[in-house]
Design a protein around this motif. Structure first.
Motif, PDB file in Angstrom:
ATOM      1  N   ASN A 275       0.808  -1.217   0.000  1.00  0.00           N
ATOM      2  CA  ASN A 275       0.000   0.000   0.000  1.00  0.00           C
ATOM      3  C   ASN A 275       0.847   1.275   0.000  1.00  0.00           C
ATOM      4  O   ASN A 275       0.335   2.361  -0.240  1.00  0.00           O
ATOM      5  N   ALA A 276       2.159   1.129   0.233  1.00  0.00           N
ATOM      6  CA  ALA A 276       3.036   2.300   0.251  1.00  0.00           C
ATOM      7  C   ALA A 276       3.874   2.402  -1.018  1.00  0.00           C
ATOM      8  O   ALA A 276       4.652   3.366  -1.180  1.00  0.00           O
ATOM      9  N   GLU A 277       3.753   1.449  -1.889  1.00  0.00           N
ATOM     10  CA  GLU A 277       4.499   1.508  -3.153  1.00  0.00           C
ATOM     11  C   GLU A 277       3.764   2.435  -4.132  1.00  0.00           C
ATOM     12  O   GLU A 277       2.620   2.162  -4.497  1.00  0.00           O
ATOM     13  N   ILE A 278       4.458   3.493  -4.525  1.00  0.00           N
ATOM     14  CA  ILE A 278       3.826   4.540  -5.356  1.00  0.00           C
ATOM     15  C   ILE A 278       4.385   4.457  -6.786  1.00  0.00           C
ATOM     16  O   ILE A 278       5.591   4.348  -7.005  1.00  0.00           O
ATOM     17  N   THR A 279       3.480   4.547  -7.709  1.00  0.00           N
ATOM     18  CA  THR A 279       3.845   4.657  -9.130  1.00  0.00           C
ATOM     19  C   THR A 279       3.248   5.948  -9.700  1.00  0.00           C
ATOM     20  O   THR A 279       2.139   6.341  -9.330  1.00  0.00           O
ATOM     21  N   PHE A 280       4.022   6.585 -10.610  1.00  0.00           N
ATOM     22  CA  PHE A 280       3.605   7.871 -11.208  1.00  0.00           C
ATOM     23  C   PHE A 280       3.164   7.641 -12.658  1.00  0.00           C
ATOM     24  O   PHE A 280       3.758   6.839 -13.390  1.00  0.00           O
ATOM     25  N   SER A 281       2.223   8.408 -13.073  1.00  0.00           N
ATOM     26  CA  SER A 281       1.724   8.297 -14.457  1.00  0.00           C
ATOM     27  C   SER A 281       1.049   9.611 -14.859  1.00  0.00           C
ATOM     28  O   SER A 281       0.661  10.426 -14.007  1.00  0.00           O
ATOM     29  N   PHE A 282       0.931   9.817 -16.183  1.00  0.00           N
ATOM     30  CA  PHE A 282       0.167  10.952 -16.721  1.00  0.00           C
ATOM     31  C   PHE A 282      -1.296  10.549 -16.745  1.00  0.00           C
ATOM     32  O   PHE A 282      -1.635   9.441 -17.181  1.00  0.00           O
ATOM     33  N   THR A 283      -2.138  11.426 -16.335  1.00  0.00           N
ATOM     34  CA  THR A 283      -3.560  11.109 -16.375  1.00  0.00           C
ATOM     35  C   THR A 283      -4.084  11.096 -17.801  1.00  0.00           C
ATOM     36  O   THR A 283      -5.047  10.409 -18.109  1.00  0.00           O
ATOM     37  N   GLU A 284      -3.437  11.884 -18.683  1.00  0.00           N
ATOM     38  CA  GLU A 284      -3.854  11.931 -20.087  1.00  0.00           C
ATOM     39  C   GLU A 284      -2.621  11.639 -20.931  1.00  0.00           C
ATOM     40  O   GLU A 284      -2.049  12.506 -21.580  1.00  0.00           O
ATOM     41  N   SER A 285      -2.202  10.407 -20.862  1.00  0.00           N
ATOM     42  CA  SER A 285      -0.945  10.043 -21.530  1.00  0.00           C
ATOM     43  C   SER A 285      -1.028  10.188 -23.043  1.00  0.00           C
ATOM     44  O   SER A 285      -0.035  10.455 -23.711  1.00  0.00           O
ATOM     45  N   GLY A 286      -2.172  10.047 -23.617  1.00  0.00           N
ATOM     46  CA  GLY A 286      -2.295  10.163 -25.077  1.00  0.00           C
ATOM     47  C   GLY A 286      -2.082  11.562 -25.584  1.00  0.00           C
ATOM     48  O   GLY A 286      -1.803  11.783 -26.753  1.00  0.00           O
ATOM     49  N   GLN A 287      -2.227  12.549 -24.680  1.00  0.00           N
ATOM     50  CA  GLN A 287      -2.097  13.939 -25.112  1.00  0.00           C
ATOM     51  C   GLN A 287      -0.687  14.467 -24.915  1.00  0.00           C
ATOM     52  O   GLN A 287      -0.333  15.498 -25.462  1.00  0.00           O
ATOM     53  N   ILE A 288       0.097  13.767 -24.123  1.00  0.00           N
ATOM     54  CA  ILE A 288       1.441  14.233 -23.839  1.00  0.00           C
ATOM     55  C   ILE A 288       2.386  13.554 -24.804  1.00  0.00           C
ATOM     56  O   ILE A 288       2.578  12.331 -24.737  1.00  0.00           O
ATOM     57  N   THR A 289       2.962  14.362 -25.729  1.00  0.00           N
ATOM     58  CA  THR A 289       3.905  13.807 -26.713  1.00  0.00           C
ATOM     59  C   THR A 289       5.281  14.427 -26.594  1.00  0.00           C
ATOM     60  O   THR A 289       6.223  13.943 -27.207  1.00  0.00           O
ATOM     61  N   GLN A 290       5.417  15.503 -25.835  1.00  0.00           N
ATOM     62  CA  GLN A 290       6.688  16.209 -25.766  1.00  0.00           C
ATOM     63  C   GLN A 290       7.542  15.791 -24.558  1.00  0.00           C
ATOM     64  O   GLN A 290       8.716  16.150 -24.510  1.00  0.00           O
ATOM     65  N   PHE A 291       6.938  15.036 -23.599  1.00  0.00           N
ATOM     66  CA  PHE A 291       7.650  14.735 -22.358  1.00  0.00           C
ATOM     67  C   PHE A 291       7.550  13.232 -22.052  1.00  0.00           C
ATOM     68  O   PHE A 291       6.596  12.556 -22.466  1.00  0.00           O
ATOM     69  N   ASP A 292       8.526  12.781 -21.312  1.00  0.00           N
ATOM     70  CA  ASP A 292       8.543  11.407 -20.787  1.00  0.00           C
ATOM     71  C   ASP A 292       8.531  11.464 -19.245  1.00  0.00           C
ATOM     72  O   ASP A 292       9.097  12.398 -18.643  1.00  0.00           O
ATOM     73  N   LEU A 293       7.907  10.453 -18.620  1.00  0.00           N
ATOM     74  CA  LEU A 293       7.805  10.389 -17.153  1.00  0.00           C
ATOM     75  C   LEU A 293       8.323   9.030 -16.662  1.00  0.00           C
ATOM     76  O   LEU A 293       7.899   7.981 -17.176  1.00  0.00           O
ATOM     77  N   ASN A 294       9.246   9.107 -15.741  1.00  0.00           N
ATOM     78  CA  ASN A 294       9.720   7.874 -15.098  1.00  0.00           C
ATOM     79  C   ASN A 294       8.707   7.498 -14.016  1.00  0.00           C
ATOM     80  O   ASN A 294       8.526   8.205 -13.023  1.00  0.00           O
ATOM     81  N   SER A 295       8.028   6.376 -14.220  1.00  0.00           N
ATOM     82  CA  SER A 295       6.943   5.986 -13.308  1.00  0.00           C
ATOM     83  C   SER A 295       7.432   5.655 -11.912  1.00  0.00           C
ATOM     84  O   SER A 295       6.657   5.711 -10.945  1.00  0.00           O
ATOM     85  N   ASP A 296       8.676   5.315 -11.760  1.00  0.00           N
ATOM     86  CA  ASP A 296       9.185   4.958 -10.429  1.00  0.00           C
ATOM     87  C   ASP A 296       9.716   6.175  -9.690  1.00  0.00           C
ATOM     88  O   ASP A 296       9.492   6.308  -8.475  1.00  0.00           O
ATOM     89  N   THR A 297      10.434   7.037 -10.397  1.00  0.00           N
ATOM     90  CA  THR A 297      11.084   8.164  -9.717  1.00  0.00           C
ATOM     91  C   THR A 297      10.308   9.469  -9.832  1.00  0.00           C
ATOM     92  O   THR A 297      10.572  10.425  -9.105  1.00  0.00           O
ATOM     93  N   GLY A 298       9.390   9.552 -10.788  1.00  0.00           N
ATOM     94  CA  GLY A 298       8.648  10.792 -10.991  1.00  0.00           C
ATOM     95  C   GLY A 298       9.435  11.861 -11.748  1.00  0.00           C
ATOM     96  O   GLY A 298       9.081  13.053 -11.725  1.00  0.00           O
ATOM     97  N   GLU A 299      10.504  11.456 -12.436  1.00  0.00           N
ATOM     98  CA  GLU A 299      11.327  12.419 -13.198  1.00  0.00           C
ATOM     99  C   GLU A 299      10.692  12.651 -14.572  1.00  0.00           C
ATOM    100  O   GLU A 299      10.391  11.692 -15.300  1.00  0.00           O
ATOM    101  N   ILE A 300      10.537  13.930 -14.954  1.00  0.00           N
ATOM    102  CA  ILE A 300       9.969  14.328 -16.258  1.00  0.00           C
ATOM    103  C   ILE A 300      11.111  14.825 -17.137  1.00  0.00           C
ATOM    104  O   ILE A 300      11.874  15.720 -16.737  1.00  0.00           O
ATOM    105  N   THR A 301      11.232  14.244 -18.323  1.00  0.00           N
ATOM    106  CA  THR A 301      12.269  14.642 -19.287  1.00  0.00           C
ATOM    107  C   THR A 301      11.616  15.029 -20.609  1.00  0.00           C
ATOM    108  O   THR A 301      10.466  14.683 -20.895  1.00  0.00           O
TER     109      THR A 301
END
Length: 924
Positions: A275-301
């Motif tokens: 219950n404490a393991e957190i994963t990150f994601s874009f809520t509207e991943s289909g609309q985001i084409t310019q950035f990448d998100l690391n689901s484990d660390t939350g880093e946006i590139t």
């Protein structure tokens, strides 16, 4: 789009247009802006407004002003009949302006004649033509049963391209007992739904819930869409993840390279284990084409290159989910900063085909638009012209320039200009670009034809063939086409206007001057023409040049002997010489003239025959006959000299003269001696006589043949008048029959040979100066100074040869003789015909030659040029025309002298110089 929406759009446009009634009723200046408001998606051909009326243009001006729209994309057009602004293509506000609250199209209306432009602003109103849409048709939530009431769950939002009331306004949830829906608004004004737990959940009572989420706008009519929400009740996970910030803000330059880290989000969960393991994601991943998100660390590139000109800001919603299914959301807003990476662009509009060289300074030539997609200082552009060109740029409005003339244009110097416009922005570093156009200068007839020479001088030898080219003039005109096409003509001359066309002509195209006839130096020595070169411009320009034609002399005239001449009755004249004449005594002088000039008129005298060789000497240039020795006892008292006069032409021409000299101390002594004594027969003279007779017979036969041919031809004619001259008694010949021998280029004088029988045959020269009546034939031929009879006299013996006119001869007082023998009229009389004048001129010529040789022996008083003592008092200077202009005496610059003096150094015997006609004709 429905009709209701269209009507509503027009209804909203009318109040806005009413606010601009004053500006619409007034003529629009180039700096004012015409504003209209229309709804989007109007059909093609819809009327936006009467642009011509708003600009103050009448319908009658429209064809000449050629009102049109200058725009990169043709959304609008202008009606050529009424000047109305019409919609020419689909206007989609969302595609043009996106979410901007104000959307307007700005363009220029261009009118020609004169060239001007007007700024037009058309505001595009939004209509409700887009339905709110969810990115997903269904949402799935897992909610732990331990979730407390008032827990909030963010749902996926819907998107509506419209703005204002036509955009998404609210969300609605289908009726249920456990959940309610709350409408939330982001910082950018967009709305999103939050699901709020109203009552605690009990997984044992109900494991899942199915709800309907409706998104609607407030358009007219309102549009809406739905999405399904499936809620799964899970086991208890008491603590959801929590972000360190609800809103993250970051700014990036648009030129950052892909792979660069934008930021890293942080979230925590107080639970343990899964219950404490957190994963990150874009809520509207289909609309985001310019950035990448690391689901484990939350880093946006950065995935792809950013472009400020396309998207200036990004709003990203991130979701953190723990192992128990609980989620948390945060918003990341990324602002893209502009970099000066766009080069300014120059766009030429309304370029003319030709610019006439007489265009005035300040005339509008073209319209320039500058486009730079950067913003701020990076998008501010300054334009300038490169090089030294007669044009300049005037600022019209922001990023709009006018190209106008700034100097005088001259096509002949510069037929075209390569105009380069350089646009430079104010970015750091600044960027610039250049655009070039070629402006062609049109020709105007502003140059006068110019001749190659200021004046022309042409030398033409006489007796040229008719139609020959004698000169060519050439003029050039730097203009083009008809303005530079030159034609030539003769506009003036010192010749008679009626006779001009018979002398010369000029080719209108080539400028070649042609002789229309053979020139005669003796008749016309020079004439001047004024030639004109005229172009074919409108109006035509012309220039004149003078052409002087000098007619050169040719040796086409034989010398003509003026003295000795025949007496009035056709008899030969004789000169008396004192028996006591000493050597060097001036006996007489042969006087001759030549109608030619220069060397061709330079005469020399030669003795061909002499009865007593060595008794007399002849001056080579003067023609003076002098005694070479004293008269001996065995010398005959009567002497005969045959003198040849030759000119200096090539080949030389000549004439002969016969001198009869009698040695006697008195006239009474000379007459019996001259009539009784017969000279010994000269074989050569007899041979010459026979040749003359033979030629005469041949001429008679030839004339008979000609007369016979003419008679046969006239006999065929039906007119009896043709035989009138052949009828007996109608045609009577009087005197010798002579045929004129005048040809062009010779003096109009001819002679016939008269033979008289008085004991001796003698050749006498008569002037053919009588006009022949119809039916008479005369032949005058000249050969080496002797003329042969070719004329047949009438067979009737009753018609004697008429004596020649005496009006052209010298009187006894005027006839040349020895010194002191005349007793003429002291007042002197001017010669009464041309022949007498020529005789006088020849005498002056001889005197001029004598003066040039330095051996003049002619004495006389002052004013008589030394002639009065020898030839009588009537030969004064005032009576004698100057004939030296036709004579060139090489090697001498001597002039005539009027010094008085004796001819021989002593007074001659009395009676000397009397000239008498022979009483009887001598026979050879």
């Amino acid at each position: 789009m429905g009709s209701g929406a269209g009507d509503r759009g027009w209804a909203e446009r009318r109040p806005v247009l009413f606010l601009f009634l004053l500006s619409l009723f007034c003529p629009a200046a180039p700096s004012e802006q015409i504003r209209y408001r229309i709804p989007e998606e109007l059909p093609e051909g819809s009327v936006v407004g009467n642009l011509a009326k708003d600009l103050g243009l009448s319908v009658r001006e429209l064809p000449t002003r050629k009102l049109r729209i200058s725009s990169e994309k043709p959304y609008f057009s202008v009606s050529s009949e009424r000047g109305e602004l019409l919609v020419s293509s689909r206007v989609d506000r969302e595609r043009l302006c996106g979410k901007k609250p104000a959307c307007a199209l700005e363009f220029e209306a261009v009118a020609e004649n004169p060239l001007n432009f007007y700024h037009v602003n058309v505001e595009i109103e939004d209509i409700n033509d887009h339905t709110p849409k969810f990115m997903q048709n269904s949402f799935e939530l897992q909610i732990s049963e331990s979730t407390k009431p008032e827990a909030r769950f963010i749902l996926g939002s819907a998107h509506d391209a419209d703005i204002g009331t036509n955009s998404l306004q609210n969300y609605q949830l289908s009726p249920n007992d456990h959940f309610i829906l709350v409408n939330k608004e982001k910082l950018d004004g967009s709305k999103y739904p939050e699901l709020v737990l109203k009552m605690p959940l009990d997984r044992e009572e109900q494991k899942s819930y199915h709800l309907t989420l409706t998104a609607s706008d407030c358009g007219d009519p309102p549009l809406s869409s739905t999405a399904q929400i499936q809620i799964l009740v899970s086991d208890a996970n008491d603590n959801p993840p929590v972000f360190s910030q609800e809103l993250y803000r970051v700014s990036l330059l648009e030129n950052v390279s892909p792979g660069t880290t934008v930021l890293q989000v942080m979230a925590t969960d107080q639970d343990e284990g899964v219950n404490a393991e957190i994963t990150f994601s874009f809520t509207e991943s289909g609309q985001i084409t310019q950035f990448d998100l690391n689901s484990d660390t939350g880093e946006i590139t950065i995935r792809n290159t950013l472009d400020f000109e396309k998207i200036k800001e990004y709003s990203i919603v991130l979701e953190a989910r723990d192992g128990g299914g609980m989620i948390a959301q945060c918003t990341v807003e990324i602002e893209v900063l502009d970099v000066n990476d766009n080069v300014p662009e120059v766009i030429f509009q309304s370029l003319p085909g030709l610019i006439m060289e007489d265009t005035r300074i300040g005339t509008y030539i073209a319209l320039l638009k500058i486009r730079d997609e950067d913003s701020g200082h990076n998008g501010e552009v300054i334009c300038k012209l490169e090089g030294d060109v007669p044009f300049k740029l005037l600022t019209s409005s922001r990023n709009t320039y006018k190209l106008v003339t700034a100097g005088i244009l001259d096509r002949e110097q510069t037929p075209e200009y390569n105009v380069t416009v350089t646009a430079t922005d104010k970015g750091k570093p600044p960027l610039s670009s250049s655009s070039s156009i070629t402006l062609h200068i049109g020709d105007v007839n502003d140059n006068v034809p110019g001749f190659e020479e200021a004046s022309y001088v042409v030398h033409v030898a006489e007796n040229n063939p008719p139609g020959a080219s004698i000169a060519q003039v050439s003029a050039s005109d730097p203009d083009l086409g008809p303005n530079g096409r030159v034609s030539y003509s003769i506009v003036a001359s010192d010749l008679e206007p009626r006779a001009l066309s018979s002398y010369v002509s000029v080719s209108a195209q080539s400028g070649v001057v042609f002789a229309q006839r053979a020139f005669d130096h003796e008749q016309l020595r020079a004439f001047e023409l004024t030639l004109q070169a005229r172009d074919q411009g409108s109006p035509a320009l012309s220039a004149n040049v003078s052409l002087r034609v000098l007619v050169g002399d040719r040796n086409d005239n034989a010398p003509r002997v003026l003295y000795p001449a025949l007496g009035p009755d056709g008899s030969a004249l004789f000169d008396t010489v004192p028996r006591a004449a000493q050597p060097g005594y001036l006996v007489t002088k042969v006087v001759a003239v030549d109608a030619d000039s220069g060397h061709n008129a330079w005469l020399s005298y030669h003795v061909l025959q002499a009865s007593e060789p060595g008794l007399f000497s002849l001056g080579l240039r003067t023609g003076e006959v002098r005694t070479a020795r004293a008269l001996g006892e065995r010398d005959a008292a009567r002497q005969r000299l045959l003198v040849a006069v030759r000119d200096g032409g090539q080949p030389p021409l000549s004439a002969t003269a016969t001198l009869h000299l009698v040695f006697a101390d008195s006239l009474q002594e000379a007459l019996p001696d001259f009539s009784d004594r017969a000279e010994p027969s000269d074989p050569q003279a007899e041979l010459q006589f026979y040749l003359v007779v033979a030629l005469a017979l041949i001429s008679v036969l030839f004339l008979l043949a000609v007369i016979l041919a003419v008679a046969l031809r006239l006999r065929r004619s039906s007119s009896p008048a043709a035989w009138g001259c052949l009828q007996p008694g109608l045609c009577v010949k009087s005197g010798p029959v002579v045929l004129p021998s005048y040809n062009e280029g010779t003096l109009p004088y001819s002679y016939n040979l008269h033979v008289a029988h008085a004991g001796k045959t003698e050749f006498n020269f008569l002037k053919c100066n009588e006009q022949l009546s119809s039916g008479q034939d005369m032949l005058c031929a000249e050969s080496s100074g002797a003329l042969f009879p070719f004329c047949n006299s009438s067979e009737s013996t009753s018609h004697q040869q008429a004596p020649p006119n005496t009006d052209w001869r010298f009187s006894q007082a005027q006839r040349p003789g020895t010194s002191g023998s005349q007793n003429g009229d002291e007042t002197g009389t001017w010669p009464n015909n041309q022949f007498d004048t020529e005789m006088l001129q020849a005498m002056i010529l001889a005197s001029a030659s004598e003066a040039a040789d330095g051996s003049s022996t002619l004495g006389g008083g002052a004013g008589t040029m030394g002639l009065s003592a020898r030839y009588g008092p009537q030969f004064t200077l005032q009576h004698v025309p100057d004939y030296r202009q036709n004579v060139y005496i090489p090697g001498s610059n001597a002039t005539l002298t009027n010094a008085a003096g004796k001819r021989d150094g002593k007074a001659p015997a009395s009676g000397n110089g009397n000239k008498k006609k022979s009483g009887k004709k001598e026979k050879k």
